[in-house]
Design an enzyme around this catalytic site. Structure first.
Site, PDB file in Angstrom:
ATOM      1  N   ASP A 152      -4.866  -0.852  14.526  1.00 21.32           N
ATOM      2  CA  ASP A 152      -4.657  -0.882  13.070  1.00 21.32           C
ATOM      3  C   ASP A 152      -5.817  -0.172  12.407  1.00 21.32           C
ATOM      4  O   ASP A 152      -6.871   0.017  13.007  1.00 21.32           O
ATOM      5  CB  ASP A 152      -4.568  -2.333  12.565  1.00 21.32           C
ATOM      6  CG  ASP A 152      -4.328  -2.395  11.049  1.00 21.32           C
ATOM      7  OD1 ASP A 152      -3.455  -1.657  10.568  1.00 21.32           O
ATOM      8  OD2 ASP A 152      -5.032  -3.151  10.354  1.00 21.32           O
ATOM      9  N   SER A 153      -5.605   0.191  11.153  1.00 17.80           N
ATOM     10  CA  SER A 153      -6.691   0.793  10.380  1.00 17.80           C
ATOM     11  C   SER A 153      -7.820  -0.209  10.141  1.00 17.80           C
ATOM     12  O   SER A 153      -8.916   0.188   9.788  1.00 17.80           O
ATOM     13  CB  SER A 153      -6.155   1.279   9.034  1.00 17.80           C
ATOM     14  OG  SER A 153      -5.636   0.185   8.310  1.00 17.80           O
ATOM     15  N   CYS A 182       0.262  -0.985  12.125  1.00 19.25           N
ATOM     16  CA  CYS A 182      -0.170  -0.392  10.858  1.00 19.25           C
ATOM     17  C   CYS A 182       1.000   0.430  10.349  1.00 19.25           C
ATOM     18  O   CYS A 182       1.472   1.346  11.029  1.00 19.25           O
ATOM     19  CB  CYS A 182      -1.388   0.501  11.130  1.00 19.25           C
ATOM     20  SG  CYS A 182      -1.876   1.537   9.734  1.00 19.25           S
ATOM     21  N   CYS A 213       3.120  -3.544   4.909  1.00 20.25           N
ATOM     22  CA  CYS A 213       1.736  -3.275   5.317  1.00 20.25           C
ATOM     23  C   CYS A 213       1.283  -4.541   6.015  1.00 20.25           C
ATOM     24  O   CYS A 213       1.498  -5.648   5.496  1.00 20.25           O
ATOM     25  CB  CYS A 213       0.865  -2.970   4.097  1.00 20.25           C
ATOM     26  SG  CYS A 213      -0.914  -2.902   4.466  1.00 20.25           S
ATOM     27  N   GLU A 255      -9.128  -6.436   3.142  1.00 19.30           N
ATOM     28  CA  GLU A 255     -10.258  -5.955   3.950  1.00 19.30           C
ATOM     29  C   GLU A 255     -11.575  -6.551   3.446  1.00 19.30           C
ATOM     30  O   GLU A 255     -12.482  -6.811   4.224  1.00 19.30           O
ATOM     31  CB  GLU A 255     -10.335  -4.417   3.936  1.00 19.30           C
ATOM     32  CG  GLU A 255      -9.304  -3.715   4.815  1.00 19.30           C
ATOM     33  CD  GLU A 255      -9.570  -3.843   6.323  1.00 19.30           C
ATOM     34  OE1 GLU A 255     -10.734  -3.926   6.746  1.00 19.30           O
ATOM     35  OE2 GLU A 255      -8.577  -3.882   7.085  1.00 19.30           O
ATOM     36  N   HIS A 273      -1.409  -5.863   6.315  1.00 18.80           N
ATOM     37  CA  HIS A 273      -2.394  -6.669   5.588  1.00 18.80           C
ATOM     38  C   HIS A 273      -1.732  -7.709   4.671  1.00 18.80           C
ATOM     39  O   HIS A 273      -2.337  -8.722   4.337  1.00 18.80           O
ATOM     40  CB  HIS A 273      -3.266  -5.775   4.692  1.00 18.80           C
ATOM     41  CG  HIS A 273      -4.261  -4.931   5.436  1.00 18.80           C
ATOM     42  ND1 HIS A 273      -3.888  -3.890   6.249  1.00 18.80           N
ATOM     43  CD2 HIS A 273      -5.623  -4.980   5.472  1.00 18.80           C
ATOM     44  CE1 HIS A 273      -4.983  -3.317   6.758  1.00 18.80           C
ATOM     45  NE2 HIS A 273      -6.045  -3.958   6.302  1.00 18.80           N
TER      46      HIS A 273
END
Lengths: 271, 271
Positions: free
Chosen positions: B10-11, B73, B183, B152, B185
């Protein structure tokens, strides 16, 4: 892209619950369905007989040039899915792993109920698959020998059906938060089943879940059917056409063509 | 059986929502995770850069002898999943098809919302996939550029987070019955998102859905990990260990070991 149809087999009309979900979720795909209503239900039969009958249905579907076969019958999946998967080169899906994975995804308490035919429950295959994937789950199984016959005889709205479902499921009430409908006939009874179990219990429709698995494999192998090719679904039954057609059209909500097939003659024609 | 780990990339930390579902649904499996937090978020970056970065993460995971790679991601899946899938022999899964199939299965009105990073929404990939599978669906997409940075920076409980989510999602309210969290996240913000959208809207967590797809492919290829082999998950980040570990342990609810990795040095070591 692969424009060949997907083959579905069942002991009778139960697998139509999987087809209904296919038509809804993946409307481009084309269906060839065979229901062995003349010999339904499979549940009480010995394993050797279920194996032999299922192979006859598989061989019939292979003559229809299918790209994938879905054993849309829990009993047949329990008995013979692995053996068939080993012998064929096209993807073969059963309905037990999709239902098991979906139940694990759904449950919050880890207490999962499974209802099915006597053969499916006796095989203990749902418990084995669920515990293989996720050993902390607690599985309570219950045999419901009268449910599939109620559906095959199209008595799903009768007061007898309500009484049988209520009495049969009472040992599971309050014991599970997720209930796997471990027979493709049972979604036709799901309004009654939901009513008996209560709104907080999540019912797992193996048909809807199996179509998710079909979708995963079609995408993975890139064998989706083209949007630009019209589809002509074909339905076959080993018993009378009229009764199969009545149930199928009501359940699928669309006009379909149904043919009678004599499996022995069919094999003679094609072998 | 195949006892090798599954690789996740993932990023940043978003893919941990997929890992959390893996640990819950398939607790035997072993995880190697790499999060590129030093270069997160990927969303606003040009496609060529996302492609190059993702390949670096894939190559790192390949040095860990993984049996399958999950591009956890959405942005990277949108840009480079197909190219990676063509080049590698092990199964490569993205998070977009699972979320698309699950949304189709869930919706009753056919009105599906998709939220994601600017790059994912600009790629229009969810609409394309959903309409490819089921052309009658109506997809409304919305870019949420501020959501991934909130996660994040671990500000998911702040009043600023609530305000941003509320304001960003207001155009979708009342317009859809199913909302894809496009996403990885976003599930960390799902209590706020659910609150804004209302209880009748079904949120599709691409993490949970992707694990269903992982399970399908593990079963199909018979590469589940043995129950008898202990697992030692490994987590890597390209940024600071402490911040990654804090978020990961809170989210996963368990103590984990996290290592810093410098991808350029790592490649020198392994090529």
């Amino acid at each position: 892209m692969d424009n060949r149809p997907i083959g579905f087999l069942d002991s009778g009309v139960g697998g139509l619950t999987v087809v209904r979900e296919l038509l809804r979720q993946l409307p481009h795909e084309e269906v060839v369905y065979i229901g062995d209503s003349a010999r339904a239900p499979y549940g009480p039969r010995p394993a050797e007989q279920i194996e032999a009958y299922t192979w006859e249905l598989v061989n019939f579907l292979l003559t229809k040039n299918v790209k994938m076969i879905v054993i849309a019958c829990n009993t047949a999946t329990a008995v013979v899915w692995e053996a068939i998967k080993e012998k064929l080169t096209i993807p073969i899906l059963g309905v037990i792993l999709p239902g098991s994975s979906a139940a694990i995804k759904s449950t919050k308490t880890g207490k999962i109920g499974v209802i099915g035919t006597p053969m499916t429950i006796k095989s203990d295959i749902y418990r084995q698959k669920i515990e293989m994937l996720s050993p902390d789950m607690s599985v309570t199984s219950l045999s419901c020998p009268k449910f599939a016959p109620i559906v095959e005889s199209n008595e799903i709205r009768s007061s007898v059906a309500k009484k049988i479902v209520y009495e049969t499921l009472s040992p599971l009430k309050g014991k599970v938060d997720t209930l796997v409908l471990g027979c493709t006939h049972y979604p036709l009874l799901s309004p009654i089943i939901q009513n008996v179990m209560g709104p907080e219990v999540k019912l797992i429709d193996s048909g809807a879940e199996t179509v998710r698995d079909i979708s995963v494999l079609l995408n993975y192998f890139q064998i989706n059917r083209s949007r630009d090719v019209a589809n002509h679904h074909q339905f076959f039954t080993t018993a009378g056409v009229a009764s199969f057609k009545a149930i199928a059209q009501e359940w699928l909500g669309t006009d379909i063509s149904v043919s009678h097939v004599d499996l022995e003659k069919s094999e003679e024609n094609h072998v």
